[in-house]
Design a protein around this motif. Structure first.
Motif, PDB file in Angstrom:
ATOM      1  N   ASP A 188      -6.512   9.660   5.876  1.00 42.68           N
ATOM      2  CA  ASP A 188      -7.647   9.495   6.773  1.00 42.68           C
ATOM      3  C   ASP A 188      -8.356   8.153   6.613  1.00 42.68           C
ATOM      4  N   THR A 189      -7.971   7.374   5.612  1.00 48.76           N
ATOM      5  CA  THR A 189      -8.641   6.082   5.386  1.00 48.76           C
ATOM      6  C   THR A 189      -7.679   4.908   5.286  1.00 48.76           C
ATOM      7  N   CYS A 190      -6.385   5.182   5.273  1.00 46.55           N
ATOM      8  CA  CYS A 190      -5.406   4.114   5.052  1.00 46.55           C
ATOM      9  C   CYS A 190      -4.307   4.169   6.113  1.00 46.55           C
ATOM     10  N   PRO A 191      -3.989   3.037   6.750  1.00 43.75           N
ATOM     11  CA  PRO A 191      -2.949   3.020   7.791  1.00 43.75           C
ATOM     12  C   PRO A 191      -1.582   3.426   7.256  1.00 43.75           C
ATOM     13  N   LEU A 192      -0.797   3.941   8.136  1.00 48.81           N
ATOM     14  CA  LEU A 192       0.544   4.409   7.784  1.00 48.81           C
ATOM     15  C   LEU A 192       1.379   3.301   7.158  1.00 48.81           C
ATOM     16  N   GLU A 193       1.261   2.072   7.654  1.00 46.81           N
ATOM     17  CA  GLU A 193       2.092   0.975   7.155  1.00 46.81           C
ATOM     18  C   GLU A 193       1.839   0.711   5.674  1.00 46.81           C
ATOM     19  N   LEU A 194       0.578   0.784   5.233  1.00 49.36           N
ATOM     20  CA  LEU A 194       0.263   0.544   3.829  1.00 49.36           C
ATOM     21  C   LEU A 194       0.740   1.705   2.958  1.00 49.36           C
ATOM     22  N   ARG A 195       0.556   2.927   3.439  1.00 52.45           N
ATOM     23  CA  ARG A 195       1.023   4.097   2.677  1.00 52.45           C
ATOM     24  C   ARG A 195       2.548   4.051   2.557  1.00 52.45           C
ATOM     25  N   GLU A 196       3.184   3.614   3.604  1.00 52.84           N
ATOM     26  CA  GLU A 196       4.646   3.510   3.615  1.00 52.84           C
ATOM     27  C   GLU A 196       5.122   2.527   2.554  1.00 52.84           C
ATOM     28  N   ALA A 197       4.426   1.398   2.432  1.00 54.05           N
ATOM     29  CA  ALA A 197       4.803   0.397   1.424  1.00 54.05           C
ATOM     30  C   ALA A 197       4.587   0.939   0.016  1.00 54.05           C
ATOM     31  N   LEU A 198       3.487   1.636  -0.211  1.00 55.83           N
ATOM     32  CA  LEU A 198       3.194   2.186  -1.536  1.00 55.83           C
ATOM     33  C   LEU A 198       4.176   3.299  -1.917  1.00 55.83           C
ATOM     34  N   ALA A 199       4.682   4.009  -0.921  1.00 52.77           N
ATOM     35  CA  ALA A 199       5.618   5.102  -1.200  1.00 52.77           C
ATOM     36  C   ALA A 199       6.889   4.605  -1.880  1.00 52.77           C
ATOM     37  N   LYS A 200       7.174   3.306  -1.757  1.00 58.78           N
ATOM     38  CA  LYS A 200       8.385   2.741  -2.363  1.00 58.78           C
ATOM     39  C   LYS A 200       8.161   2.259  -3.789  1.00 58.78           C
ATOM     40  N   VAL A 201       6.911   2.329  -4.264  1.00 61.99           N
ATOM     41  CA  VAL A 201       6.585   1.865  -5.617  1.00 61.99           C
ATOM     42  C   VAL A 201       7.049   2.885  -6.646  1.00 61.99           C
ATOM     43  N   SER A 202       7.627   2.413  -7.737  1.00 58.84           N
ATOM     44  CA  SER A 202       8.106   3.290  -8.809  1.00 58.84           C
ATOM     45  C   SER A 202       6.943   3.812  -9.640  1.00 58.84           C
ATOM     46  N   SER A 203       6.854   5.133  -9.794  1.00 66.95           N
ATOM     47  CA  SER A 203       5.787   5.726 -10.598  1.00 66.95           C
ATOM     48  C   SER A 203       5.916   5.319 -12.065  1.00 66.95           C
ATOM     49  N   THR A 228      -5.287  -2.610  -8.270  1.00 74.57           N
ATOM     50  CA  THR A 228      -5.072  -2.859  -6.839  1.00 74.57           C
ATOM     51  C   THR A 228      -4.127  -4.034  -6.626  1.00 74.57           C
ATOM     52  N   TYR A 229      -4.387  -5.134  -7.348  1.00 79.75           N
ATOM     53  CA  TYR A 229      -3.535  -6.318  -7.196  1.00 79.75           C
ATOM     54  C   TYR A 229      -2.113  -6.038  -7.679  1.00 79.75           C
ATOM     55  N   ARG A 230      -2.000  -5.276  -8.769  1.00 80.38           N
ATOM     56  CA  ARG A 230      -0.671  -4.970  -9.303  1.00 80.38           C
ATOM     57  C   ARG A 230       0.118  -4.096  -8.327  1.00 80.38           C
ATOM     58  N   LEU A 231      -0.537  -3.077  -7.775  1.00 81.16           N
ATOM     59  CA  LEU A 231       0.143  -2.185  -6.836  1.00 81.16           C
ATOM     60  C   LEU A 231       0.515  -2.920  -5.550  1.00 81.16           C
ATOM     61  N   ALA A 232      -0.378  -3.805  -5.115  1.00 73.69           N
ATOM     62  CA  ALA A 232      -0.074  -4.593  -3.916  1.00 73.69           C
ATOM     63  C   ALA A 232       1.159  -5.458  -4.144  1.00 73.69           C
ATOM     64  N   ASP A 233       1.245  -6.042  -5.333  1.00 73.51           N
ATOM     65  CA  ASP A 233       2.403  -6.865  -5.674  1.00 73.51           C
ATOM     66  C   ASP A 233       3.677  -6.027  -5.700  1.00 73.51           C
ATOM     67  N   MET A 234       3.601  -4.823  -6.304  1.00 72.91           N
ATOM     68  CA  MET A 234       4.755  -3.935  -6.361  1.00 72.91           C
ATOM     69  C   MET A 234       5.208  -3.506  -4.962  1.00 72.91           C
ATOM     70  N   ALA A 235       4.229  -3.309  -4.063  1.00 72.42           N
ATOM     71  CA  ALA A 235       4.531  -2.804  -2.728  1.00 72.42           C
ATOM     72  C   ALA A 235       4.853  -3.909  -1.732  1.00 72.42           C
ATOM     73  N   GLY A 236       4.608  -5.174  -2.133  1.00 77.25           N
ATOM     74  CA  GLY A 236       4.881  -6.286  -1.241  1.00 77.25           C
ATOM     75  C   GLY A 236       3.884  -6.401  -0.099  1.00 77.25           C
ATOM     76  N   ILE A 237       2.614  -6.065  -0.379  1.00 77.09           N
ATOM     77  CA  ILE A 237       1.566  -6.159   0.639  1.00 77.09           C
ATOM     78  C   ILE A 237       0.405  -6.978   0.098  1.00 77.09           C
ATOM     79  N   LYS A 238      -0.544  -7.325   0.947  1.00 75.04           N
ATOM     80  CA  LYS A 238      -1.695  -8.124   0.535  1.00 75.04           C
ATOM     81  C   LYS A 238      -2.727  -7.242  -0.154  1.00 75.04           C
ATOM     82  N   ALA A 239      -3.208  -7.710  -1.324  1.00 77.69           N
ATOM     83  CA  ALA A 239      -4.202  -6.946  -2.070  1.00 77.69           C
ATOM     84  C   ALA A 239      -5.476  -6.768  -1.251  1.00 77.69           C
TER      85      ALA A 239
END
Length: 408
Positions: free
Chosen positions: A15-30, A70-81
């Motif tokens: 409800d607060t984050c666009p699909l494109e950003l969630r999609e990028a984070l879904a590829k990050v290794s836990s 936030t910056y680390r996850l953005a880097d892992m997901a290939g998106i802008k922090a």
């Protein structure tokens, strides 16, 4: 000065984050996330990654360094922090516990009351435990969260009133096609979401269901249960031309249905309408397909908007569920406070007894020994006071302890 461990949750949700950003984070290794947190002094962590949310729960000697994470996850997901910062949340302590229990109770889901989230949370905890990232805090937190989820489902009507993402998808198809009896539906995927969809399709009167999955065995198992036909994964492109409705939910990191595949299918179909309902995260269906004539693509955000219309019917059940969450949060926070107090007492005892041993080892007379002991015991707290490290409330509490002690 003693430092108590902190608990936190960092996350984004539907409800607060666009699909494109969630999609990028879904590829990050836990695993990568938990290893990063461990390097920051956060011994316990759990990553909950689903279609509708990406959340990191942690417990350690800091609050998760929100900006650094936030910056680390953005880097892992290939998106802008900066993009991520606009949509993320960071909660600590009581707010973190209340949020996590609400998630387990499906109060924060796209479809309130849906059953999948509790199983997903259990799997996230199991993964954390198996990898060695869970400890006493997460063990208690997770077990209580699971208890909350179970209580909400059994003690309120929220589960009976709930609809799943898959049921919303089938309802969408019904709204478009009217009767479903003469439609052909292609299921791409054979997991829980597609199984749920198959149940709703059969209930809607669909008799021609095709199942396509990378694993032939899983496809056959699903097809057998719902009297469906199996399509080999390599034949999926041809099957698209036969279907009126395509429901997808795979674990693929890339599009399973490309724009080229859809175009070829439409040529074979003589441009007859084709509905795609993409229930996957990351998405299975190339969104550009929606630009093609007579092709209609609905993704998770689209389904969420449809599901929101049904939420009002569950308001009373949600109020009852929130009362259960609040009750269990209170019990959990009592346990956490007692645990922290126990740790504080342990540290104080160890500190005082060590000071005593140091003094005794010097073989001083009574007067010198007691003077040295007093100085050792007072050194740390007095230094903290002089450096201004205690806030007014802590300083007042410390003064209270020593001025009101009547045991001397």
């Amino acid at each position: 000065m003693m430092t108590q461990p902190n608990s936190f949750v960092w996350g984004v949700q539907h409800d607060t984050c666009p699909l494109e950003l969630r999609e990028a984070l879904a590829k990050v290794s836990s695993d990568d996330v938990s290893h990063h947190l461990k390097n920051l002094g956060i011994e316990e962590s759990m990553v909950l990654s689903t279609c509708n949310r990406f959340e990191v729960y942690g417990h350690g000697l800091n609050d998760g360094h929100s900006d650094a994470l936030t910056y680390r996850l953005a880097d892992m997901a290939g998106i802008k922090a900066q993009d991520l910062q606009h949509h993320m949340f960071h909660k600590t302590g009581l707010k973190m516990v209340r949020h996590g229990f609400g998630v387990a109770a499906s109060l924060n889901s796209m479809v309130v009351g849906e059953p999948q989230i509790l199983g997903q949370m259990k799997q996230a905890y199991k993964t954390s435990l198996d990898k060695g990232f869970a400890g006493p805090f997460l063990d208690r937190f997770a077990s209580t969260a699971f208890k909350v989820g179970k209580r909400v489902r059994t003690e309120t009507a929220i589960a009976r009133e709930a609809v799943s993402v898959a049921s919303v998808a089938v309802r969408l198809a019904e709204n478009i096609y009217g009767s479903m009896k003469n439609t052909t539906v292609l299921l791409i995927g054979a997991g829980e979401m597609c199984e749920n969809a198959a149940q709703h399709l059969k209930a809607a009167g669909v008799t021609d269901i095709l199942v396509c999955n990378r694993s032939p065995e899983r496809a056959q198992n699903l097809a057998t249960r719902f009297d469906a036909n199996v399509i080999a994964f390599d034949d999926m492109a041809e099957a698209l031309s036969r279907a009126d409705i395509v429901l997808t939910s795979t674990g693929s990191k890339t599009y399973v249905v490309s724009a080229e595949m859809a175009h070829a299918a439409m040529v074979k179909r003589n441009q007859q309408p084709l509905l795609f309902v993409d229930m996957a995260m990351p998405r299975d269906v190339d969104p550009m397909i929606h630009e093609q004539e007579n092709c209609y693509v609905y993704d998770l955000d689209s389904l969420g908007q449809l599901a929101a219309k049904a939420q009002k019917k569950r308001n009373q059940a949600k109020v009852e569920a929130e009362a259960i969450v609040d009750q269990e949060v209170g019990v959990f926070m009592q346990w956490l406070t007692a645990r922290q107090q126990s740790n504080t007492i342990k540290v104080l005892r160890e500190y005082f007894y060590q000071a005593r041993e140091d003094v005794l080892s010097k073989n001083l007379d009574a007067e010198e020994a007691t003077r040295l002991l007093v100085n050792k015991l007072l050194h740390a707290p007095v230094s903290a006071v002089r450096r201004g490290e205690l806030d007014k409330q802590t300083a007042a509490a410390l003064e209270d302890i020593f001025t009101n002690d009547t045991n001397f």
